[in-house]
Design an enzyme around this catalytic site. Structure first.
Site, PDB file in Angstrom:
ATOM      1  N   ASP A 321       0.902  -1.206  -0.053  1.00 27.72           N
ATOM      2  CA  ASP A 321       0.049   0.037  -0.044  1.00 27.72           C
ATOM      3  C   ASP A 321       0.741   1.132  -0.042  1.00 27.72           C
ATOM      4  O   ASP A 321       0.316   2.394  -0.010  1.00 27.72           O
ATOM      5  CB  ASP A 321      -1.058   0.054   1.261  1.00 27.72           C
ATOM      6  CG  ASP A 321      -2.026  -1.139   1.207  1.00 27.72           C
ATOM      7  OD1 ASP A 321      -2.177  -1.287   0.069  1.00 27.72           O
ATOM      8  OD2 ASP A 321      -2.389  -1.309   1.965  1.00 27.72           O
ATOM      9  N   ARG A 352      -2.633   2.127  -9.776  1.00 18.82           N
ATOM     10  CA  ARG A 352      -1.557   2.898  -8.925  1.00 18.82           C
ATOM     11  C   ARG A 352      -0.247   3.464  -9.795  1.00 18.82           C
ATOM     12  O   ARG A 352       0.483   4.295  -9.461  1.00 18.82           O
ATOM     13  CB  ARG A 352      -1.416   2.820  -7.660  1.00 18.82           C
ATOM     14  CG  ARG A 352      -2.655   2.695  -6.769  1.00 18.82           C
ATOM     15  CD  ARG A 352      -2.571   2.385  -5.224  1.00 18.82           C
ATOM     16  NE  ARG A 352      -3.388   2.653  -4.366  1.00 18.82           N
ATOM     17  CZ  ARG A 352      -3.797   2.416  -3.385  1.00 18.82           C
ATOM     18  NH1 ARG A 352      -3.135   1.407  -2.835  1.00 18.82           N
ATOM     19  NH2 ARG A 352      -4.879   2.745  -2.528  1.00 18.82           N
TER      20      ARG A 352
HETATM   21  C1  S3P Z   1      -5.315  -5.631   2.904  1.00 17.97           C
HETATM   22  C2  S3P Z   1      -4.730  -6.432   2.042  1.00 17.97           C
HETATM   23  C3  S3P Z   1      -4.162  -5.986   0.971  1.00 17.97           C
HETATM   24  C4  S3P Z   1      -3.689  -4.351   0.874  1.00 17.97           C
HETATM   25  C5  S3P Z   1      -5.308  -3.536   1.532  1.00 17.97           C
HETATM   26  C6  S3P Z   1      -5.561  -4.294   2.658  1.00 17.97           C
HETATM   27  C7  S3P Z   1      -5.968  -6.500   4.053  1.00 17.97           C
HETATM   28  O1  S3P Z   1      -4.807  -6.269  -0.373  1.00 17.97           O
HETATM   29  O2  S3P Z   1      -3.326  -3.618  -0.246  1.00 17.97           O
HETATM   30  O3  S3P Z   1      -4.992  -2.140   1.545  1.00 17.97           O
HETATM   31  O4  S3P Z   1      -6.472  -5.719   5.084  1.00 17.97           O
HETATM   32  O5  S3P Z   1      -5.866  -7.729   4.046  1.00 17.97           O
HETATM   33  P1  S3P Z   1      -4.488  -7.458  -1.092  1.00 17.97           P
HETATM   34  O6  S3P Z   1      -4.612  -8.561  -0.168  1.00 17.97           O
HETATM   35  O7  S3P Z   1      -5.316  -7.417  -2.225  1.00 17.97           O
HETATM   36  O8  S3P Z   1      -2.905  -7.406  -1.519  1.00 17.97           O
END
Ligand code: S3P
Length: 444
Positions: A321, A352
């Site tokens: 992120d 992004r």
């Molecule tokens: C998250 C996992 C991530 C992250 C998102 C929050 C989570 O996504 O980018 O902001 O809380 O499990 P991905 O699992 O799709 O990578």
């Protein structure tokens, strides 16, 4: 034609950042605390809950499903759990807003229920890929319809019973892992999730806190159905991803010295610290401690000149992120920064890679997009108008970039910042950043 009210920011060169601040609670942990609290027996007390739009949407959905949730004080949330089989079907659709975490994890919870549900989201969420969760959930016995192209809305049919799965994730994703583990609570037999790179482990840690037996080793998690969740007290640390904007801002603004309080430093989240240190950043972790099962520390960040690096691919999942703000650090560094193995960035709240490349180019930075990353040449930042594509992290990243710009930066459509970081502008101004909100309207 209709009148659309837009919220923009005007930001520009700020002063050195000074002082100490506490950013809001962790979004990932707040979502999971509401979900497990709802499915537990007894009352779960959440302290430091993120009062953002994403996590509020999750809480609202559990209210629709028959769970009583109280907020007796700011950032305190009491979830009166109904037990694993106590949810009841809602008459209306369940709106996850902007939140991919909300939708994907809820798909796991709802796949095992004895009633139908429909999950919907906003324009950005409605473009995001959901087959990554619906395919393995279907293999577990769930019946789920998606929109064309595997996007929301998700229609989940009443479950006729789920069975455990042994599943190797094709992409490293904590959301998919968590969805399968949550469905696994309702499944017969064992659910095993294998990851290509370890990702944030909050679901497995929190399941253990709620008393569910979970076996977890780097890259593989196992659990079986047939247990119960018991209410717990959850202390949510400050969100590292929100702290990241201030970590980079203090690093790139000469003369800065900023302290960030009680930040969650789970290693599966803090890849940015390692990347910035490789670039020459001066970030100290003070008073490291364990706070309610999560590692937490004060971060002391001082200005430091940065140089470009090749971001080690092994860090990508641990900073997934933070790439928008890492791109800003790279733009302010001497030399070239190369990001690769990060194609997941293209399916976040916006693409992004494309959104950051377009914005940095507008400000005069030379950046080449690649399919799975970018090559960024550090340089001087000028002013310009930035399209955020309604992505909260893009908006806040350009607010940081503007502090080093020679001209005014107009950041368009910043309303989604409230999904993850309510109060960002006030905190940013309080430590010396130059940023103002402007409300405008446009015809569409
Ligand atoms: C998250 C996992 C991530 C992250 C998102 C929050 C989570 O996504 O980018 O902001 O809380 O499990 P991905 O699992 O799709 O990578």
């Amino acid at each position: 034609m209709s009148e659309v009210v837009r919220q923009d920011w005007r930001a520009g060169r700020g002063t050195a950042l000074r002082g100490s601040l506490l950013v809001p609670g962790d979004k990932s942990i707040s979502h999971r605390a509401v979900m497990l609290g709802a499915l537990a027996e007894g009352t779960t007390e959440i302290h430091g809950f993120l009062e953002g739009e994403d996590t509020r949407a999750t809480a609202r959905i559990f209210t629709q499903l028959g769970v009583r949730i109280e907020t007796p004080a700011p950032t305190v949330c009491l979830v009166h759990g109904v037990g694993l089989h106590g949810l009841r079907g809602a008459d209306e659709v369940l709106d996850c807003g902007n939140s991919g975490t909300g939708m994907r994890l809820l798909a796991g919870v709802l796949a095992g229920q004895a009633f139908d549900s429909v999950l919907v989201g906003d324009a950005s969420l409605t473009k995001r890929p959901m087959r990554r969760v619906t395919d393995p959930l279907t293999a577990m016995g769930a019946r789920i319809d998606t929109g064309d192209g595997g996007t929301p809305p998700l229609r989940l049919h009443a479950s006729a019973g789920l069975r455990g799965i042994d599943y190797a994730l094709p992409v490293a994703s904590a959301q998919v892992k968590s969805a399968l583990l949550l469905a696994g609570l309702y499944a017969d037999g064992e659910t095993v999730v294998r990851e290509p790179h370890p990702t944030r482990d909050y679901t497995e840690r929190m399941l253990a806190t709620f008393g569910w037996p979970v076996e977890s080793a780097p890259g593989v998690v196992r659990l079986s159905g047939g247990h119960r969740l018991h209410a717990a007290r959850i202390d949510v640390p400050a969100d590292f991803s929100s702290a990241a904007f201030f970590i980079v801002a203090a690093t790139i603004i000469p003369g800065s010295e900023l302290r960030l309080q009680a930040v969650g430093i789970n290693p599966r989240r803090t890849g940015l610290l390692q990347a910035l240190r490789l670039m020459g950043a001066d970030i100290r972790e003070e008073n490291p401690r364990d706070d309610g099962g999560e590692p937490v520390a004060e971060l002391l960040v001082r200005y430091a000149p940065l140089h470009g690096i090749e971001v080690p691919p092994a860090l990508v999942a641990d900073m997934i992120d933070e790439f928008p703000v890492l791109f800003v650090a790279a733009a302010c560094a001497t030399g070239r920064t190369v990001v690769r193995d990060a194609a997941e960035l293209r399916v976040k709240e916006s693409d992004r890679i494309a959104t950051m490349a377009a914005g940095l180019r507008t400000l005069g930075i030379s950046i080449e997009e690649t399919p799975d990353g970018a090559v960024i040449e550090g340089g001087a930042l000028g002013g310009g108008s930035i399209d955020t594509h309604d992505d909260h992290r893009i908006a806040m990243s350009f607010a940081v970039a503007a502090q080093r710009a020679s001209g005014e930066v107009r950041i368009k459509d910043i309303a989604t910042v409230a999904t993850s970081f309510p109060g960002f502008v006030e905190l940013a101004r309080g430590v010396g950043m130059s940023i103002d909100g402007i409300t405008g309207s446009s015809r569409q």
